[in-house]
Enzyme design. Structure first.
Site, mmCIF file in Angstrom:
data_model
loop_
_atom_site.group_PDB
_atom_site.id
_atom_site.type_symbol
_atom_site.label_atom_id
_atom_site.label_comp_id
_atom_site.label_asym_id
_atom_site.label_seq_id
_atom_site.Cartn_x
_atom_site.Cartn_y
_atom_site.Cartn_z
ATOM 1 N N GLU A 1 3.465 -2.403 8.258
ATOM 2 C CA GLU A 1 2.229 -1.926 8.877
ATOM 3 C C GLU A 1 1.193 -1.441 7.858
ATOM 4 O O GLU A 1 0.146 -0.962 8.251
ATOM 5 C CB GLU A 1 2.551 -0.808 9.867
ATOM 6 C CG GLU A 1 3.415 -1.253 11.041
ATOM 7 C CD GLU A 1 4.904 -1.371 10.695
ATOM 8 O OE1 GLU A 1 5.279 -0.948 9.586
ATOM 9 O OE2 GLU A 1 5.657 -1.905 11.523
ATOM 10 N N SER A 2 1.436 -1.504 6.592
ATOM 11 C CA SER A 2 0.531 -1.225 5.462
ATOM 12 C C SER A 2 1.209 -0.401 4.366
ATOM 13 O O SER A 2 2.040 -0.930 3.672
ATOM 14 C CB SER A 2 -0.819 -0.661 5.873
ATOM 15 O OG SER A 2 -1.558 -1.688 6.535
ATOM 16 N N SER B 1 4.956 9.611 -8.430
ATOM 17 C CA SER B 1 4.290 8.785 -7.427
ATOM 18 C C SER B 1 5.340 8.022 -6.639
ATOM 19 O O SER B 1 6.287 7.492 -7.218
ATOM 20 C CB SER B 1 3.329 7.786 -8.087
ATOM 21 O OG SER B 1 2.179 8.433 -8.582
ATOM 22 N N CYS C 1 -0.672 -0.169 10.681
ATOM 23 C CA CYS C 1 -1.377 -1.113 11.539
ATOM 24 C C CYS C 1 -0.512 -1.404 12.754
ATOM 25 O O CYS C 1 0.712 -1.408 12.662
ATOM 26 C CB CYS C 1 -1.681 -2.406 10.800
ATOM 27 S SG CYS C 1 -2.986 -2.184 9.581
ATOM 28 N N HIS D 1 1.403 11.141 -4.185
ATOM 29 C CA HIS D 1 1.217 11.392 -5.618
ATOM 30 C C HIS D 1 1.312 12.900 -5.820
ATOM 31 O O HIS D 1 0.730 13.661 -5.042
ATOM 32 C CB HIS D 1 -0.153 10.910 -6.093
ATOM 33 C CG HIS D 1 -0.384 9.435 -5.911
ATOM 34 N ND1 HIS D 1 0.238 8.480 -6.687
ATOM 35 C CD2 HIS D 1 -1.151 8.750 -5.031
ATOM 36 C CE1 HIS D 1 -0.163 7.272 -6.304
ATOM 37 N NE2 HIS D 1 -1.001 7.399 -5.295
#
Lengths: 142, 142
Positions: A80-81, A73, A101, A86
């Site tokens: 921006e987020s 992972s 974002c 995975h």
């Protein structure tokens, strides 16, 4: 962890009246098993994906889970987020999320870059709008 | 970071022939601003959400972005994939992703718990299937 931001988080081009959130996510099938075990490769791909998409990387971390049903992972926190990959190498399978974002970053560029590097035989991709509703900021008084 | 897993990652009930991935994500509008600035509260909510959904928490991290357009991000890596909350308190806005793998964990329970705690005036929620395709594991030889 406190971050003093130089770049505003989200909605930068929107004049401050809403948060523009764009989330591209997909499932990648038939990916080379060796790539999906390669923690460093996957990390490098995410770092470069953030760059090509004009996202500002804040933090990135990887984990490897050994054994059957194991995999890697990678999660990157960007201003921006986030971006995540995975993997389940035994299944030639990986999932990718690129969530940004602000009008200045483009999650499709990051997603496409990751697909280009992982070369799945087949993949599906979806888009979700993660924007706020303009003017809808007040909470209920409870 | 290498993790020796005791619980298999994903697809545990599926007899090993596919990875069962379930992703619930939503946008929460009109959330109390104070809650959305509260890094500790948000972290506690995610930890408890993982527990009620029967997800195995591996790692959790929080970030606070100060200033206009700032907010808090919480990302938890669970054995079954990840949970994230991003907040924009000035907009009373938060987004939530709960992505689990394996038949034993239930992302809806985690999502509903988070909504219960954050009490948005309004929210939307979507579901995405993040499962692998049975038998579709081979990569192209390139």
């Amino acid at each position: 962890m406190a971050v003093q931001q130089n770049v505003k988080k989200g909605g930068r081009e929107a004049g401050g009246d809403l948060i523009v959130g764009k989330h591209v996510y997909g499932n990648l099938y038939g990916v080379d098993e060796e790539k999906l075990w390669d923690e460093e490769l996957l990390k490098d791909i995410v770092v470069e994906a953030a760059r090509v998409a004009n996202m500002n990387l804040v933090d990135i971390k990887t984990w490897k889970f050994t054994g059957f049903h194991g995999g890697v992972s990678v999660i990157a926190l960007v201003l921006e987020s986030h971006i995540s990959i995975h993997t389940w190498p035994d299944y030639g399978y990986a999932t990718v999320d690129v969530y940004t974002c602000g009008a200045n970053s483009d999650p499709w560029k990051a997603f496409n870059y990751i697909v280009l590097k992982l070369k799945p035989r087949y993949y599906i991709v979806h888009y979700a709008d993660r924007s706020s509703i303009p003017g809808y900021t007040e909470s209920e008084k409870r």
